[in-house]
Design an enzyme around this catalytic site. Structure first.
Site, mmCIF file in Angstrom:
data_model
loop_
_atom_site.group_PDB
_atom_site.id
_atom_site.type_symbol
_atom_site.label_atom_id
_atom_site.label_comp_id
_atom_site.label_asym_id
_atom_site.label_seq_id
_atom_site.Cartn_x
_atom_site.Cartn_y
_atom_site.Cartn_z
ATOM 1 N N THR A 264 -8.246 -8.130 -5.128
ATOM 2 C CA THR A 264 -7.512 -8.737 -4.141
ATOM 3 C C THR A 264 -8.522 -9.766 -3.680
ATOM 4 O O THR A 264 -9.626 -9.810 -3.482
ATOM 5 C CB THR A 264 -7.212 -7.729 -3.046
ATOM 6 O OG1 THR A 264 -6.981 -8.374 -1.858
ATOM 7 C CG2 THR A 264 -8.358 -6.905 -2.564
ATOM 8 N N GLU B 129 -8.784 -10.170 -0.424
ATOM 9 C CA GLU B 129 -9.227 -9.711 0.850
ATOM 10 C C GLU B 129 -10.670 -9.374 0.957
ATOM 11 O O GLU B 129 -11.530 -9.221 1.792
ATOM 12 C CB GLU B 129 -8.389 -8.207 1.418
ATOM 13 C CG GLU B 129 -7.132 -8.838 1.424
ATOM 14 C CD GLU B 129 -6.435 -7.662 2.164
ATOM 15 O OE1 GLU B 129 -6.921 -6.874 2.986
ATOM 16 O OE2 GLU B 129 -5.216 -7.589 2.413
ATOM 17 N N TYR C 104 -9.826 -0.855 3.486
ATOM 18 C CA TYR C 104 -9.376 -1.081 2.162
ATOM 19 C C TYR C 104 -9.996 -2.231 1.366
ATOM 20 O O TYR C 104 -10.375 -1.805 0.089
ATOM 21 C CB TYR C 104 -7.764 -1.697 2.306
ATOM 22 C CG TYR C 104 -7.151 -2.402 1.252
ATOM 23 C CD1 TYR C 104 -6.876 -1.786 0.044
ATOM 24 C CD2 TYR C 104 -7.052 -3.747 1.256
ATOM 25 C CE1 TYR C 104 -6.365 -2.316 -1.220
ATOM 26 C CE2 TYR C 104 -6.413 -4.329 0.069
ATOM 27 C CZ TYR C 104 -6.048 -3.652 -1.156
ATOM 28 O OH TYR C 104 -5.731 -4.383 -2.301
ATOM 29 N N LYS D 267 -12.140 -1.956 -2.319
ATOM 30 C CA LYS D 267 -11.801 -2.740 -3.323
ATOM 31 C C LYS D 267 -13.096 -3.573 -3.664
ATOM 32 O O LYS D 267 -13.326 -3.734 -4.808
ATOM 33 C CB LYS D 267 -10.566 -3.650 -3.230
ATOM 34 C CG LYS D 267 -9.381 -2.957 -2.807
ATOM 35 C CD LYS D 267 -8.672 -2.544 -4.212
ATOM 36 C CE LYS D 267 -8.464 -3.582 -5.395
ATOM 37 N NZ LYS D 267 -7.759 -2.969 -6.409
HETATM 38 P P1 NAD Z 1 1.101 0.111 -4.742
HETATM 39 O O1 NAD Z 1 0.503 0.762 -3.787
HETATM 40 O O2 NAD Z 1 2.426 -0.401 -4.743
HETATM 41 O O3 NAD Z 1 0.902 0.975 -6.396
HETATM 42 C C1 NAD Z 1 -0.341 1.485 -6.618
HETATM 43 C C2 NAD Z 1 0.191 2.516 -7.586
HETATM 44 O O4 NAD Z 1 -1.347 3.135 -7.884
HETATM 45 C C3 NAD Z 1 1.202 3.435 -7.212
HETATM 46 O O5 NAD Z 1 2.029 3.854 -8.125
HETATM 47 C C4 NAD Z 1 0.370 4.970 -7.099
HETATM 48 O O6 NAD Z 1 0.970 6.211 -7.423
HETATM 49 C C5 NAD Z 1 -0.966 4.673 -8.171
HETATM 50 N N1 NAD Z 1 -2.128 5.375 -7.925
HETATM 51 C C6 NAD Z 1 -2.542 5.308 -6.654
HETATM 52 N N2 NAD Z 1 -3.892 6.177 -6.867
HETATM 53 C C7 NAD Z 1 -3.722 6.734 -8.258
HETATM 54 C C8 NAD Z 1 -4.998 7.401 -8.740
HETATM 55 N N3 NAD Z 1 -5.872 8.024 -8.271
HETATM 56 N N4 NAD Z 1 -4.616 7.394 -10.203
HETATM 57 C C9 NAD Z 1 -3.499 6.945 -10.859
HETATM 58 N N5 NAD Z 1 -2.701 6.306 -10.176
HETATM 59 C C10 NAD Z 1 -2.728 6.092 -8.799
HETATM 60 O O7 NAD Z 1 0.050 -1.194 -5.122
HETATM 61 P P2 NAD Z 1 0.360 -2.734 -5.587
HETATM 62 O O8 NAD Z 1 0.689 -3.328 -4.400
HETATM 63 O O9 NAD Z 1 0.931 -2.688 -6.920
HETATM 64 O O10 NAD Z 1 -1.156 -2.986 -5.850
HETATM 65 C C11 NAD Z 1 -1.777 -2.906 -7.298
HETATM 66 C C12 NAD Z 1 -2.880 -3.219 -7.648
HETATM 67 O O11 NAD Z 1 -3.300 -4.540 -6.938
HETATM 68 C C13 NAD Z 1 -4.012 -2.617 -6.555
HETATM 69 O O12 NAD Z 1 -5.276 -2.552 -7.041
HETATM 70 C C14 NAD Z 1 -4.316 -3.907 -5.217
HETATM 71 O O13 NAD Z 1 -5.394 -3.615 -4.761
HETATM 72 C C15 NAD Z 1 -4.143 -5.069 -6.214
HETATM 73 N N6 NAD Z 1 -3.349 -6.236 -5.316
HETATM 74 C C16 NAD Z 1 -2.302 -5.913 -4.557
HETATM 75 C C17 NAD Z 1 -1.794 -7.250 -3.836
HETATM 76 C C18 NAD Z 1 -0.587 -7.290 -3.266
HETATM 77 O O14 NAD Z 1 -0.012 -8.072 -2.489
HETATM 78 N N7 NAD Z 1 0.133 -5.836 -3.182
HETATM 79 C C19 NAD Z 1 -2.383 -8.424 -4.190
HETATM 80 C C20 NAD Z 1 -3.792 -8.436 -4.895
HETATM 81 C C21 NAD Z 1 -4.154 -7.375 -5.451
HETATM 82 O O1 DAU Z 2 -4.114 -10.278 0.173
HETATM 83 C C1 DAU Z 2 -3.834 -9.457 -0.633
HETATM 84 C C2 DAU Z 2 -3.528 -8.082 -0.083
HETATM 85 O O2 DAU Z 2 -2.115 -8.279 0.366
HETATM 86 C C3 DAU Z 2 -3.546 -6.842 -0.983
HETATM 87 O O3 DAU Z 2 -4.566 -6.675 -1.410
HETATM 88 C C4 DAU Z 2 -3.017 -5.820 -0.256
HETATM 89 O O4 DAU Z 2 -2.704 -4.556 -1.047
HETATM 90 C C5 DAU Z 2 -1.399 -5.812 0.271
HETATM 91 O O5 DAU Z 2 -1.123 -4.935 1.137
HETATM 92 C C6 DAU Z 2 -1.686 -7.386 1.377
HETATM 93 O O6 DAU Z 2 -2.418 -6.815 2.443
HETATM 94 P P1 DAU Z 2 -1.954 -7.438 3.846
HETATM 95 O O7 DAU Z 2 -2.557 -6.635 4.929
HETATM 96 O O8 DAU Z 2 -1.961 -9.006 3.965
HETATM 97 O O9 DAU Z 2 -0.371 -7.123 3.753
HETATM 98 P P2 DAU Z 2 0.711 -6.527 4.869
HETATM 99 O O10 DAU Z 2 2.051 -6.790 4.115
HETATM 100 O O11 DAU Z 2 0.383 -5.212 5.256
HETATM 101 O O12 DAU Z 2 0.702 -7.469 5.812
HETATM 102 C C7 DAU Z 2 0.945 -8.920 5.817
HETATM 103 C C8 DAU Z 2 0.663 -9.649 7.272
HETATM 104 O O13 DAU Z 2 1.603 -9.251 8.098
HETATM 105 C C9 DAU Z 2 -0.943 -9.112 7.932
HETATM 106 O O14 DAU Z 2 -1.152 -10.118 8.338
HETATM 107 C C10 DAU Z 2 -0.343 -7.953 8.660
HETATM 108 C C11 DAU Z 2 1.177 -8.548 9.309
HETATM 109 N N1 DAU Z 2 1.879 -7.377 9.524
HETATM 110 C C12 DAU Z 2 2.245 -6.378 8.606
HETATM 111 C C13 DAU Z 2 2.898 -5.387 8.961
HETATM 112 C C14 DAU Z 2 3.044 -4.166 7.857
HETATM 113 C C15 DAU Z 2 2.762 -7.591 10.741
HETATM 114 O O15 DAU Z 2 2.738 -8.649 11.391
HETATM 115 N N2 DAU Z 2 3.746 -6.372 11.065
HETATM 116 C C16 DAU Z 2 3.868 -5.367 10.091
HETATM 117 O O16 DAU Z 2 4.639 -4.600 10.583
#
Ligand code: NAD
Ligand code: DAU
Length: 355
Positions: free
Chosen positions: A132, A134, A158, A162
Site C-alpha cells: 500500500t 500508506e 495497519y 504493512k
Molecule cells: P480485504 O480485507 O478485502 O481482503 C483480505 C483477504 O485476506 C480476505 O479474503 C481475508 O479472508 C484474507 N485473509 C486475512 N488474513 C488472512 C490470513 N492470515 N491467511 C489467509 N487469508 C487471510 O483486503 P483488500 O482490500 O482486498 O486488500 C488486499 C491487499 O491489498 C492487502 O494486502 C492490502 O494491504 C493491499 N492494498 C489494498 C488497497 C485497498 O484500497 N483496498 C490498496 C493498496 C493495497
Molecule cells: O491507500 C491505500 C489504502 O486505502 C489501503 O492500503 C487500505 O487497505 C484501504 O482500506 C484504504 O485505506 P483508507 O484508510 O484510505 O480507506 P478508507 O476507505 O477506510 O477511508 C478512506 C478515507 O475516508 C479516509 O481518509 C478516511 C475517510 N472515511 C472513512 C470511513 C470508513 C470517512 O470519512 N468516513 C468513514 O466512515
C-alpha cells in the site's frame, strides 16, 4: 499454476476473476475467510476446475508447504492481510499477526519450496507482495506524490504492519535471493469492496437511509484507482517486473473525501432517487476524526508506466459510475455482508463519534 493468498477478499477476488477470464492458468486460492473474505465474490467460479480454493492461514507452516509441494506454483501473489485502518486502531494485534508474522511464515515456506526447485523453475519463480501507499506516511497539501524512493513513515498500526511486511520481503531478496516483486498501490474502489471502507459504506448507508459519516473536515485526500486497473498492474509486474524492485501503482486521481461522497450522492440521486425527492447529501454527517488521520496520499506512477508500459484505463468518472451500478444491482451481496458481525463493527466504530 499460480498460488494467490486472500483471493476471497476485495482485490484478490477481482484479480482471480480477471485472471481466469484472460487465461487458462489455474489458481490455488489460500484464504482464511476472515470477516473480509467472502466466497460469494467467487460464486461464478463454483464449478470451474481452474480454481482450487483452500481455507487456511498464510502463517500455517504445515499447510502452506504442503500446498506448495502439491501444486508446484510458478508464482505466489500475496494479497492476504488485515486491511482496514480503523480496525487496526481498535485492535492492532490481528494486524501484526497476519501482516507481519503471517507474511514472515509465508516467506519461510516459499523460500524452502523455491530453494528445492530445479534451476529453470527456480529462475522463473516469482513472489509478488501486494502492498500500500500508506507505508510512505502523509503528504502535505502541495508536496510531490510518493515515488518508490520515499522514506517509509507509516502512521497507523495497519500501515506499520504493512511496512514491516514490505521490509521482510525486501530482506528475503537481499539475504536469500528470493525472486520478489512489491507493488505499493493507492486506494482502490469497485465491486466486492467491503462496506466498512468509505465508498461502499456511503452507498450502503445512503440506500438504508442512514447517516453518511465523514471524518473530521472531509478534506483528507486519497488517490483513487479502479480495482481492475490495480489487477492489471499486478499482472504486468508479475510478467515483466525486475526482481527485487518496487512499483508504485496509482490512478493520478487525487480527491478530497467530501468530493467522493458528493459524487456518490449525485450518482445515487440520478440512478435511485430518494422517495422524498431530496438529495442523499441530506444524510452527510461530519463526525469525530480518525485518530492520527493521514491528510494526503498521492502516487507517482511514472516508474511502472515508463518501465512496464502500464497505465490505468478507467477514469474516476467511469469507474465510480460502474461501482455504484454494481452495488445497486447486487443487493443480495450487500444483504449477505450486513451480518451480525458487521453490525457489531458499526457499533464499535461509529457510536462514540460525535457529530
Ligand atoms: P480485504 O480485507 O478485502 O481482503 C483480505 C483477504 O485476506 C480476505 O479474503 C481475508 O479472508 C484474507 N485473509 C486475512 N488474513 C488472512 C490470513 N492470515 N491467511 C489467509 N487469508 C487471510 O483486503 P483488500 O482490500 O482486498 O486488500 C488486499 C491487499 O491489498 C492487502 O494486502 C492490502 O494491504 C493491499 N492494498 C489494498 C488497497 C485497498 O484500497 N483496498 C490498496 C493498496 C493495497
Ligand atoms: O491507500 C491505500 C489504502 O486505502 C489501503 O492500503 C487500505 O487497505 C484501504 O482500506 C484504504 O485505506 P483508507 O484508510 O484510505 O480507506 P478508507 O476507505 O477506510 O477511508 C478512506 C478515507 O475516508 C479516509 O481518509 C478516511 C475517510 N472515511 C472513512 C470511513 C470508513 C470517512 O470519512 N468516513 C468513514 O466512515
Amino acid at each position: 499454476m499460480i498460488l494467490i493468498t486472500g483471493g476471497a477478499g476485495f482485490i484478490g477476488s477481482n484479480f482471480l476473476l480477471d485472471w481466469l477470464a484472460l487465461c487458462d492458468e489455474s489458481v490455488v486460492n489460500l484464504d482464511l475467510l476472515t470477516y473480509a473474505g467472502n466466497l460469494a465474490n467467487l460464486s461464478s467460479l463454483e464449478n470451474d476446475p481452474r480454481h482450487i480454493f483452500v481455507r487456511g492461514d498464510i502463517g500455517d507452516i504445515k499447510l502452506v508447504p504442503e500446498l506448495l509441494n502439491k501444486y508446484k506454483p510458478r508464482a505466489v501473489v500475496n494479497f492476504a492481510a488485515e486491511s482496514h485502518v480503523d480496525r487496526s486502531i481498535h485492535g492492532p494485534e490481528d494486524f501484526v499477526q497476519t501482516n507481519v508474522v503471517g507474511t514472515c511464515h509465508l516467506l519461510e515456506s516459499v523460500r524452502a519450496y523455491w530453494g528445492a526447485l530445479g534451476e529453470d523453475a527456480k529462475s522463473s519463480f516469482r513472489f509478488l507482495h501486494v502492498s500500500t501507499d500508506e507505508v510512505y506516511g502523509s503528504l502535505g497539501q502541495d508536496g510531490p506524490a510518493f515515488t518508490e524512493e520515499n522514506r517509509y513513515q507509516p502512521n497507523s498500526p495497519y500501515s506499520a504492519s504493512k511496512a514491516a511486511s514490505d521490509h521482510l520481503v525486501r530482506a528475503y531478496h537481499h539475504t536469500y535471493g528470493l525472486p520478489v516483486l512489491t507493488t505499493n498501490c493507492s486506494n482502490n474502489y469497485g465491486p466486492h469492496h467491503f462496506p466498512e471502507k468509505l465508498i461502499p459504506l456511503m452507498i450502503v448507508n445512503a440506500q438504508a437511509g442512514k447517516p453518511l459519516p465523514v471524518y473530521g473536515d472531509g478534506q483528507q485526500i486519497r488517490d483513487w484507482l479502479y480495482v481492475k486497473d490495480h489487477c492489471s498492474a499486478i499482472r504486468r509486474v508479475l510478467e515483466a517486473g525486475k526482481l527485487g524492485e518496487v512499483y508504485n501503482v496509482g490512478g493520478w486521481n487525487e480527491k478530497p473525501n467530501i468530493e467522493i461522497v458528493q459524487r456518490v450522492c449525485a450518482l445515487l440521486d440520478e440512478m435511485n432517487p430518494r422517495a422524498d425527492g431530496k438529495s442523499y447529501l441530506e444524510q452527510v454527517t461530519y463526525v469525530t476524526d480518525r485518530p492520527g488521520h493521514d491528510r494526503r496520499y498521492a502516487i507517482d506512477a511514472v516508474k511502472i508506466e515508463r518501465e512496464l508500459g502500464w497505465k490505468p484505463t478507467e477514469t474516476f468518472e467511469t469507474g465510480i459510475r460502474k461501482t455504484v451500478v454494481w452495488y445497486l444491482e447486487h443487493q443480495d451481496w450487500v444483504n449477505n455482508v450486513l451480518s451480525g458481525s458487521y453490525r457489531d463493527w458499526l457499533e464499535k466504530n461509529y457510536v462514540e463519534r460525535v457529530e
